[in-house]
Design a protein around this motif. Structure first.
Motif, PDB file in Angstrom:
ATOM      1  N   PHE A 133       0.819  -1.206   0.000  1.00  0.00           N
ATOM      2  CA  PHE A 133       0.000   0.000   0.000  1.00  0.00           C
ATOM      3  C   PHE A 133       0.852   1.256   0.000  1.00  0.00           C
ATOM      4  N   VAL A 134       0.298   2.308  -0.595  1.00  0.00           N
ATOM      5  CA  VAL A 134       0.884   3.644  -0.515  1.00  0.00           C
ATOM      6  C   VAL A 134      -0.207   4.567   0.026  1.00  0.00           C
ATOM      7  N   PHE A 135       0.139   5.295   1.076  1.00  0.00           N
ATOM      8  CA  PHE A 135      -0.772   6.242   1.706  1.00  0.00           C
ATOM      9  C   PHE A 135      -0.284   7.643   1.358  1.00  0.00           C
ATOM     10  N   VAL A 136      -1.044   8.348   0.528  1.00  0.00           N
ATOM     11  CA  VAL A 136      -0.649   9.685   0.084  1.00  0.00           C
ATOM     12  C   VAL A 136      -1.314  10.714   0.984  1.00  0.00           C
ATOM     13  N   SER A 137      -0.498  11.580   1.569  1.00  0.00           N
ATOM     14  CA  SER A 137      -1.011  12.645   2.424  1.00  0.00           C
ATOM     15  C   SER A 137      -1.910  13.579   1.633  1.00  0.00           C
ATOM     16  N   GLY A 138      -2.775  14.276   2.341  1.00  0.00           N
ATOM     17  CA  GLY A 138      -3.679  15.229   1.706  1.00  0.00           C
ATOM     18  C   GLY A 138      -2.911  16.239   0.878  1.00  0.00           C
ATOM     19  N   GLN A 139      -3.360  16.418  -0.353  1.00  0.00           N
ATOM     20  CA  GLN A 139      -2.721  17.355  -1.277  1.00  0.00           C
ATOM     21  C   GLN A 139      -3.667  18.504  -1.592  1.00  0.00           C
ATOM     22  N   LEU A 140      -3.113  19.691  -1.542  1.00  0.00           N
ATOM     23  CA  LEU A 140      -3.859  20.884  -1.927  1.00  0.00           C
ATOM     24  C   LEU A 140      -3.579  21.179  -3.391  1.00  0.00           C
ATOM     25  N   GLY A 141      -4.363  22.049  -3.958  1.00  0.00           N
ATOM     26  CA  GLY A 141      -4.137  22.500  -5.325  1.00  0.00           C
ATOM     27  C   GLY A 141      -3.100  23.594  -5.340  1.00  0.00           C
ATOM     28  N   MET A 142      -1.887  23.225  -4.921  1.00  0.00           N
ATOM     29  CA  MET A 142      -0.795  24.167  -4.752  1.00  0.00           C
ATOM     30  C   MET A 142       0.283  23.912  -5.795  1.00  0.00           C
ATOM     31  N   ASP A 143       0.777  24.963  -6.392  1.00  0.00           N
ATOM     32  CA  ASP A 143       1.863  24.857  -7.362  1.00  0.00           C
ATOM     33  C   ASP A 143       3.132  24.449  -6.619  1.00  0.00           C
ATOM     34  N   PRO A 144       3.773  23.350  -7.022  1.00  0.00           N
ATOM     35  CA  PRO A 144       4.967  22.892  -6.308  1.00  0.00           C
ATOM     36  C   PRO A 144       6.152  23.858  -6.387  1.00  0.00           C
ATOM     37  N   LYS A 145       6.192  24.685  -7.411  1.00  0.00           N
ATOM     38  CA  LYS A 145       7.320  25.613  -7.577  1.00  0.00           C
ATOM     39  C   LYS A 145       7.122  26.890  -6.764  1.00  0.00           C
ATOM     40  N   THR A 146       5.908  27.427  -6.795  1.00  0.00           N
ATOM     41  CA  THR A 146       5.668  28.720  -6.141  1.00  0.00           C
ATOM     42  C   THR A 146       5.003  28.603  -4.775  1.00  0.00           C
ATOM     43  N   GLY A 147       4.324  27.490  -4.529  1.00  0.00           N
ATOM     44  CA  GLY A 147       3.578  27.338  -3.280  1.00  0.00           C
ATOM     45  C   GLY A 147       2.240  28.053  -3.296  1.00  0.00           C
ATOM     46  N   ALA A 148       1.889  28.642  -4.431  1.00  0.00           N
ATOM     47  CA  ALA A 148       0.621  29.372  -4.537  1.00  0.00           C
ATOM     48  C   ALA A 148      -0.524  28.411  -4.851  1.00  0.00           C
ATOM     49  N   LEU A 149      -1.677  28.697  -4.271  1.00  0.00           N
ATOM     50  CA  LEU A 149      -2.876  27.930  -4.588  1.00  0.00           C
ATOM     51  C   LEU A 149      -3.402  28.340  -5.949  1.00  0.00           C
ATOM     52  N   ALA A 150      -3.920  27.376  -6.690  1.00  0.00           N
ATOM     53  CA  ALA A 150      -4.580  27.677  -7.964  1.00  0.00           C
ATOM     54  C   ALA A 150      -5.855  28.470  -7.674  1.00  0.00           C
ATOM     55  N   GLU A 151      -6.329  29.183  -8.671  1.00  0.00           N
ATOM     56  CA  GLU A 151      -7.543  29.989  -8.529  1.00  0.00           C
ATOM     57  C   GLU A 151      -8.782  29.141  -8.784  1.00  0.00           C
ATOM     58  N   GLY A 152      -9.685  29.062  -7.839  1.00  0.00           N
ATOM     59  CA  GLY A 152     -10.957  28.370  -8.027  1.00  0.00           C
ATOM     60  C   GLY A 152     -10.880  26.892  -7.663  1.00  0.00           C
ATOM     61  N   VAL A 153     -12.026  26.335  -7.331  1.00  0.00           N
ATOM     62  CA  VAL A 153     -12.085  24.963  -6.838  1.00  0.00           C
ATOM     63  C   VAL A 153     -11.720  23.938  -7.912  1.00  0.00           C
ATOM     64  N   GLU A 154     -12.123  24.175  -9.176  1.00  0.00           N
ATOM     65  CA  GLU A 154     -11.782  23.227 -10.238  1.00  0.00           C
ATOM     66  C   GLU A 154     -10.272  23.158 -10.448  1.00  0.00           C
ATOM     67  N   ALA A 155      -9.634  24.307 -10.516  1.00  0.00           N
ATOM     68  CA  ALA A 155      -8.185  24.350 -10.724  1.00  0.00           C
ATOM     69  C   ALA A 155      -7.449  23.751  -9.525  1.00  0.00           C
ATOM     70  N   GLN A 156      -7.942  23.995  -8.319  1.00  0.00           N
ATOM     71  CA  GLN A 156      -7.309  23.413  -7.136  1.00  0.00           C
ATOM     72  C   GLN A 156      -7.457  21.892  -7.129  1.00  0.00           C
ATOM     73  N   ALA A 157      -8.634  21.389  -7.481  1.00  0.00           N
ATOM     74  CA  ALA A 157      -8.849  19.938  -7.524  1.00  0.00           C
ATOM     75  C   ALA A 157      -7.938  19.300  -8.572  1.00  0.00           C
ATOM     76  N   ASP A 158      -7.847  19.918  -9.739  1.00  0.00           N
ATOM     77  CA  ASP A 158      -6.998  19.384 -10.803  1.00  0.00           C
ATOM     78  C   ASP A 158      -5.538  19.349 -10.367  1.00  0.00           C
ATOM     79  N   LEU A 159      -5.060  20.417  -9.773  1.00  0.00           N
ATOM     80  CA  LEU A 159      -3.662  20.483  -9.348  1.00  0.00           C
ATOM     81  C   LEU A 159      -3.398  19.518  -8.191  1.00  0.00           C
ATOM     82  N   ALA A 160      -4.347  19.365  -7.276  1.00  0.00           N
ATOM     83  CA  ALA A 160      -4.184  18.402  -6.182  1.00  0.00           C
ATOM     84  C   ALA A 160      -4.027  16.992  -6.748  1.00  0.00           C
ATOM     85  N   LEU A 161      -4.830  16.652  -7.744  1.00  0.00           N
ATOM     86  CA  LEU A 161      -4.744  15.324  -8.360  1.00  0.00           C
ATOM     87  C   LEU A 161      -3.449  15.158  -9.155  1.00  0.00           C
TER      88      LEU A 161
END
Length: 137
Positions: free
Chosen positions: A38-66
């Motif tokens: 098994f692999v247990f992946v910690s909760g991921q936010l829709g955050m840009d790995p380079k800048t640390g900024a959250l994406a704008e809007g729930v769809e973009a955050q969900a996409d980036l989290a995935l």
């Protein structure tokens, strides 16, 4: 074998998984931990790995989290198709249909088991956080 002995053995078999293509942990936790099959992946936010900024809007955050989850799994030699369970945390359950559309683009049948819950708040004031469990044969 005593049950506790088996548990100690399993703990000795765990390893942390890290990807430079996903946000670094902001606390004392791993991006993911592999334990046995098994692999247990910690909760991921829709955050840009380079800048640390959250994406704008729930769809973009969900996409980036995935996409962050995918990068972490790939770093450990796993794929999105190996995910067996997903938990989605939403600040507002009214966003569920939009997040569900994004989610559907990242998975194919057989779909993972899933739970979705509304929470009063998320780190960095995010709109969505996604965690998962993957398994290999």
């Amino acid at each position: 074998m005593h049950r506790n002995q088996l548990w100690v053995y399993d703990l000795a078999m765990k390893r942390a998984i890290e990807s430079q293509h996903a946000p670094k942990p902001v606390g004392p936790y791993s991006q993911a931990v592999e334990a046995g099959n098994f692999v247990f992946v910690s909760g991921q936010l829709g955050m840009d790995p380079k800048t640390g900024a959250l994406a704008e809007g729930v769809e973009a955050q969900a996409d980036l989290a995935l996409r962050n989850i995918s990068a972490i799994l790939e770093a450990g030699g796993f794929e999105m198709k190996d995910i067996v369970k997903v938990t989605i945390f939403l600040r507002d359950m009214k966003d569920f249909p939009r997040v569900n559309e994004v989610y559907a683009r990242h998975f194919s049948e057989p779909y993972p088991a899933r739970a979705c819950v509304e929470v009063s708040g998320l780190p960095k004031d995010a709109l969505v956080e996604i965690e998962c469990i993957a398994a290999i044969e």
